[in-house]
Design an enzyme around this catalytic site. Sequence first.
Site, PDB file in Angstrom:
ATOM      1  N   HIS A  37       3.586  14.545  31.442  1.00 53.70           N
ATOM      2  CA  HIS A  37       4.406  14.740  32.612  1.00 53.70           C
ATOM      3  C   HIS A  37       3.613  14.915  33.940  1.00 53.70           C
ATOM      4  O   HIS A  37       4.255  14.660  34.961  1.00 53.70           O
ATOM      5  CB  HIS A  37       5.272  16.026  32.224  1.00 53.70           C
ATOM      6  CG  HIS A  37       6.341  15.925  31.371  1.00 53.70           C
ATOM      7  ND1 HIS A  37       7.198  14.927  31.066  1.00 53.70           N
ATOM      8  CD2 HIS A  37       6.269  16.592  30.088  1.00 53.70           C
ATOM      9  CE1 HIS A  37       7.777  15.128  30.191  1.00 53.70           C
ATOM     10  NE2 HIS A  37       7.335  16.188  29.518  1.00 53.70           N
ATOM     11  N   ASP A  93       6.258  11.476  22.172  1.00 53.38           N
ATOM     12  CA  ASP A  93       6.936  12.796  22.488  1.00 53.38           C
ATOM     13  C   ASP A  93       8.542  12.668  22.838  1.00 53.38           C
ATOM     14  O   ASP A  93       8.861  11.649  23.096  1.00 53.38           O
ATOM     15  CB  ASP A  93       6.304  13.365  23.806  1.00 53.38           C
ATOM     16  CG  ASP A  93       6.568  14.874  23.989  1.00 53.38           C
ATOM     17  OD1 ASP A  93       5.826  15.751  23.584  1.00 53.38           O
ATOM     18  OD2 ASP A  93       7.773  15.088  24.360  1.00 53.38           O
ATOM     19  N   HIS A 148      10.021  13.987  25.022  1.00 52.25           N
ATOM     20  CA  HIS A 148      10.488  13.728  26.503  1.00 52.25           C
ATOM     21  C   HIS A 148       9.635  12.680  27.028  1.00 52.25           C
ATOM     22  O   HIS A 148       8.571  12.243  26.768  1.00 52.25           O
ATOM     23  CB  HIS A 148       9.866  14.987  27.074  1.00 52.25           C
ATOM     24  CG  HIS A 148      10.700  16.466  26.922  1.00 52.25           C
ATOM     25  ND1 HIS A 148       9.921  17.073  25.767  1.00 52.25           N
ATOM     26  CD2 HIS A 148      11.835  16.954  26.880  1.00 52.25           C
ATOM     27  CE1 HIS A 148      10.892  18.275  25.503  1.00 52.25           C
ATOM     28  NE2 HIS A 148      11.842  17.908  26.256  1.00 52.25           N
ATOM     29  N   ASP A 158       7.541  17.154  19.297  1.00 54.96           N
ATOM     30  CA  ASP A 158       8.965  17.995  19.522  1.00 54.96           C
ATOM     31  C   ASP A 158       9.980  16.995  19.293  1.00 54.96           C
ATOM     32  O   ASP A 158      11.164  17.443  19.591  1.00 54.96           O
ATOM     33  CB  ASP A 158       8.804  18.407  21.005  1.00 54.96           C
ATOM     34  CG  ASP A 158       8.331  17.353  22.128  1.00 54.96           C
ATOM     35  OD1 ASP A 158       8.247  17.608  23.183  1.00 54.96           O
ATOM     36  OD2 ASP A 158       8.088  16.191  21.649  1.00 54.96           O
TER      37      ASP A 158
HETATM   38  N1  LIG Z   1      16.333  22.410  28.685  1.00 53.83           N
HETATM   39  C1  LIG Z   1      14.715  22.083  28.530  1.00 53.83           C
HETATM   40  C2  LIG Z   1      13.977  22.171  29.366  1.00 53.83           C
HETATM   41  C3  LIG Z   1      12.788  21.464  29.366  1.00 53.83           C
HETATM   42  N2  LIG Z   1      11.612  21.914  30.345  1.00 53.83           N
HETATM   43  C4  LIG Z   1      10.300  21.158  30.282  1.00 53.83           C
HETATM   44  C5  LIG Z   1      10.144  20.492  29.049  1.00 53.83           C
HETATM   45  C6  LIG Z   1       8.815  19.953  29.022  1.00 53.83           C
HETATM   46  C7  LIG Z   1       8.343  19.324  27.810  1.00 53.83           C
HETATM   47  C8  LIG Z   1       7.151  18.841  27.520  1.00 53.83           C
HETATM   48  S1  LIG Z   1       6.737  17.992  26.291  1.00 53.83           S
HETATM   49 ZN   LIG Z   2       8.098  16.863  25.169  1.00 56.69          ZN
END
Ligand SMILES: NCCCNCCCCCS
Ligand SMILES: [Zn+2]
Length: 343
Positions: free
Chosen positions: A159, A195, A197, A284
């Site tokens: 990120h 991942d 995200h 994740d």
């Molecule tokens: N409601 C979920 C909020 C997520 N906040 C940051 C997530 C970062 C993931 C890194 S792999």
């Molecule tokens: Zn993630």
Amino acid sequence: MLTIYSDSHRLQHGRSELIDGTLKPCFETPSRADMVLAAVRQRDLGDVAHPRRHGLEPILRVHDEGYVRFLETAWQRWSEMGRDYDALPKMWQIRRLREAVPEHVEGQLCYYSMDCGTPITAGTWQAATASSDVALTAVDRLIGGERAIFALTRPPGHHAARDYCGGYCFFNNAAIAAQALRDRGAHRVAVLDVDYHHGNGTQDIFYHRSDVLFLSIHGDPRTEYPFFLGFADEKGEGEGLGYNFNFPLAAGSCVSTWFFALDCALEQIARFGAEALVVSLGVDTFEGDPISRFQLGTPDFVTLGARLAGLKLPTLFCLEGGYAVGPIGDNVVNVLAGFEARS
Ligand SMILES: NCCCNCCCCCS
Ligand SMILES: [Zn+2]
């Protein structure tokens, strides 16, 4: 498979993050790396080596100098304000506010952050630089002839963009590794982000380039963090047009949908003619992850590793997310063991 690991990750131990409207204990904890290392050892994946220092130059190959200098000085300047607790931003430079870099550390904290979940602590600088050294040492070993290597990177990186931190990430370990592979002679490098995200940071860094192909399979940004990047129509710009592939999937998507997206991504990597592959390995996507909504089961991670091995490329795995701490070790090592079994 060799693992590169540094105990310095422990120095990143935030107290709380603002998530879903409330301050909660950080999900990104030192125990994540402890559990992965324990599984690497218990499953006899291979040797574990410590990183060598690489300095700031490789970091500055992908990150903005002002941002790096901010991270280097933030904690000292924050604690000089009499604050002994984690540094978190209190607002953002949103639309139509001036885009000037503030002088004051509080303003810079807002300018160089994407969210309120990535606390800067006394040990952040040391932990983040060590994490990039882990990734860079993995590059050294890959260049030295290893076919595949696991960089047990923590804090994670995907990120982190050119000039901002977020999503628990400070330096983009996968991007730093991809750039180092380019600098050491690989002409075309693919970065595949599996991942849950979207790897907004890695996309940001390579978006205008055709020498690094970026692909990400992730929760649809219409409903999932990071919300403002990761759509399928983001294909790169300028030189980089056609070298960025996003595969957003609806939260709750089934495993076969996920693997179909993976196969599409692998096809693009093969067509690109990559000479090396960097995998942003977040687990994740696991069905039991507390902050994510895909459904991969622990055995599915073996299949993931096997599919990646099918590319027959020198491969560097960088650990990213995965917040179900109990199963994280088996989920990560299943990918690596699955890869090895097919190599
Ligand atoms: N409601 C979920 C909020 C997520 N906040 C940051 C997530 C970062 C993931 C890194 S792999
Ligand atoms: Zn993630």
